[in-house]
Scaffold this active site. Structure first.
Site, PDB file in Angstrom:
ATOM      1  CG  HIS A 289      -0.616  -1.242   0.557  1.00 39.81           C
ATOM      2  ND1 HIS A 289      -0.758  -0.649  -0.668  1.00 39.81           N
ATOM      3  CD2 HIS A 289       0.408  -2.131   0.429  1.00 39.81           C
ATOM      4  CE1 HIS A 289       0.138  -1.146  -1.510  1.00 39.81           C
ATOM      5  NE2 HIS A 289       0.866  -2.038  -0.868  1.00 39.81           N
TER       6      HIS A 289
ATOM      7  CB  CYS B  61       4.459  -2.695   1.125  1.00 40.36           C
ATOM      8  SG  CYS B  61       3.844  -3.432  -0.403  1.00 40.36           S
TER       9      CYS B  61
END
Lengths: 377, 377
Positions: free
Chosen positions: A285, A172
């Site tokens: 994130h 990710c």
């Protein structure tokens, strides 16, 4: 599904881990559903009860991904559970070596050891496996793909040939970073990149998101925080990423950014360092990225390049102090970039600082995997 | 004190903003208090009802700072409030131009405009002002001091000469970063530093800490978050620092790191870039710092240097994945450093990555100011 239904999508609650399977976030009652098609591929979702597994379904539905059948696969523990997807009822099946008979595309997100064990078996059965774990990412010959970045790595992998294949979904943090860095890299060639991450709970799964919520409630009530997933207090705190630390002092999460960038960019010379930190945020994130270029690139040109980059949105309003935040990109497909500015610590226009946010479960995992699958159609 | 007493020091609650005035965190009933001394200086605390003002008192008490009198000064709004400090009762006085008559040392933390207005007036009255605001930091001739780093900048400033002076306390992010970077800089000379911060609510004052707590409760209850101090949701989110953004795209907080480092190190050539981010943590900052050196410095030597540095503690257990966290350094004097490793993106031993945590209110503000005052004794 007990663990997931506890995380519901309330107003302002930042953690809608499981919204899609039970109807999806975009009501489309008036549309004729085209996804269930006789000539579509047969699909399997491996790890369907997890946070990413649920998001696979959400994304497949949102994007009208065509399929003639879909198998819901999970561990024995979850087998037998009932779920509804696109107005049809399904029973979660236990994942075994026999699960892949007749499956054209399998989306895997059930951890590295499951992938290592069953991925190659699925491939032997003729299934194209899009794997969200780290099991095969650095294996030579396995394409490691961000569709907007290196679609060419998948050349030769095709549906309908009867030949199975493995395709790896990058980590990710790598996906989110490279969505922003690649368009700039194409123009000015990145020679070095210093990344500091602000990573959400979701990267450690739905249980970690629940623990963050639980801990926060406990701390606010003056109770000791429950530490099952992480060994220390996460609420109102942050900590170095929980991945094991290697002999060079980097943790595995950081080395993924270093190594995956080289493979995806097909550039063994690019220098990357990363410090990966978990912050008490639910599902998106953030990354502070310092870039050093071989060729000059001014900040206005960089902004224009990013504005035109697919899958990227620029949020960069200096006057209003409005820049990307994890909450703003949660449940969004695009990666948001802002704080685009000439790095004052580098001479001329050879350096830029940027700040990137992306939904960890969506573009950081499920969306990217489904986009890979779309390229097979 | 209503605003502050709401933030009490419960077990596990990460936000003890105001502990000292009401008795302090270290019970010392059995000790004879030596701090109130006829031959000690007369003190004034400006902004005594704020988070840093309260911490000034806490630190003075903890360190047995000698004083013959202490004035509690705040805005008109807080004047008249009663408080107890070291078993004596005080009434908060309104801060005016006449407040500094006979005051030897004044610790200021009431914002830049108050400092700009009243700092020079206090100096004229013969007071040595230790100012926690940014008002005078970059003014030529005003020492900008971290006692462990550049005590020499204060040479010539002495008590008892009748001559007032201004001494500036650096910005919290700068102090915390340089506590760790300076010992390495002394050995190998830092030529470039890339900093990404993870900054706590406390930097925006006690009201910001309260808002983070309030918002978190609201979000967990599914209510819209109250946004008075910051314009967006802070709970379970993070955002680019709220300081105004300058024409070069950096915000003021970031440029403080760039400029203050040069002044404190007395090195106009050191190259610094910073990205400053606020994270939902109460009172301690974290910073990811990438260092580039003129001379080689291996990670073991770096670790040894840091272990022996005053005011620094090394937390760097790779096997146990134990590194500094904001919670672990909260209410602590020392700045914690970990993740000390050779930067794989730089050749040889010319680069290091480190991760630093420090209490923003304590070493980032109040403790550093009191340490400056101690150097005057």
């Amino acid at each position: 599904m007990a663990a997931l239904t506890r995380i519901t999508h309330k107003a302002h609650l930042p953690f809608p881990a499981a919204t899609a399977a039970a109807g999806g976030r975009r009501p489309r009652a008036a549309r004729i559903r085209m996804s269930l098609q006789e000539n579509g591929p047969s699909l399997a979702v491996v790890g369907v009860t997890g946070a990413v597994g649920q998001e696979f379904l959400s994304v497949l539905s949102d994007r009208d991904f065509p399929y003639r059948s879909i198998k819901m696969l999970a561990s024995k523990r979850s087998a037998g559970k009932r779920m509804t997807f696109e107005d049809r009822d399904y029973v979660v099946e236990e994942l075994t070596a026999d699960s892949f008979e007749g499956v054209d595309i399998a989306l895997f997100s059930a951890g590295g050891s499951i992938s290592k064990e069953l991925g190659p078996i699925a491939v032997e059965k003729g299934t194209i496996v899009v794997d969200n774990s780290s099991a095969f990412r650095m294996v030579e010959g396995v394409p490691l793909v961000i569709p907007e970045v290196n679609p060419e790595a998948m050349e030769g992998v095709r549906l309908g040939t009867g030949k199975g294949a493995l395709i790896a979904n990058p980590n990710c943090s790598t996906i989110i970073c490279l969505m922003a860095a690649t368009p700039l890299h194409r123009r000015a060639k990145v020679v070095r990149m210093v990344v500091s991450t602000y990573q959400a709970a979701s990267g450690a799964g739905a249980a970690a998101m629940e623990e963050l919520e639980l801990q926060t409630r406990e701390v606010l009530e003056g109770k000791p925080p429950t530490c099952n997933i992480f060994k220390l207090q996460y609420a109102f705190n942050l900590f170095s990423h929980n991945a094991p630390v290697l002999s060079n002092g980097y943790n595995e999460e950081e080395m993924k950014l270093v190594k995956e960038t080289r493979k995806i960019w097909n550039d063994t010379n690019v220098k990357v360092t990363a410090t990966c930190i978990r912050v008490p945020v639910m599902r998106a994130h953030a990354e502070s990225v310092n870039l050093q270029f071989e060729n000059p690139l001014d900040e206005e040109t960089a902004k224009d390049i990013l504005k035109n980059a697919p899958g990227v949105v620029v949020i960069d309003d200096r006057a209003a102090n409005h820049f990307p935040t994890p909450l703003e990109v949660s449940n969004k497909d695009d990666v948001a970039v802002g704080r685009i500015r000439r790095d004052v610590s580098q001479d001329g226009n050879y350096g830029l600082d940027i700040f990137v946010c992306g939904d960890q479960i969506r573009k950081g995992a499920a969306l990217n995997a489904v986009q890979i699958a779309e390229m097979l159609l």
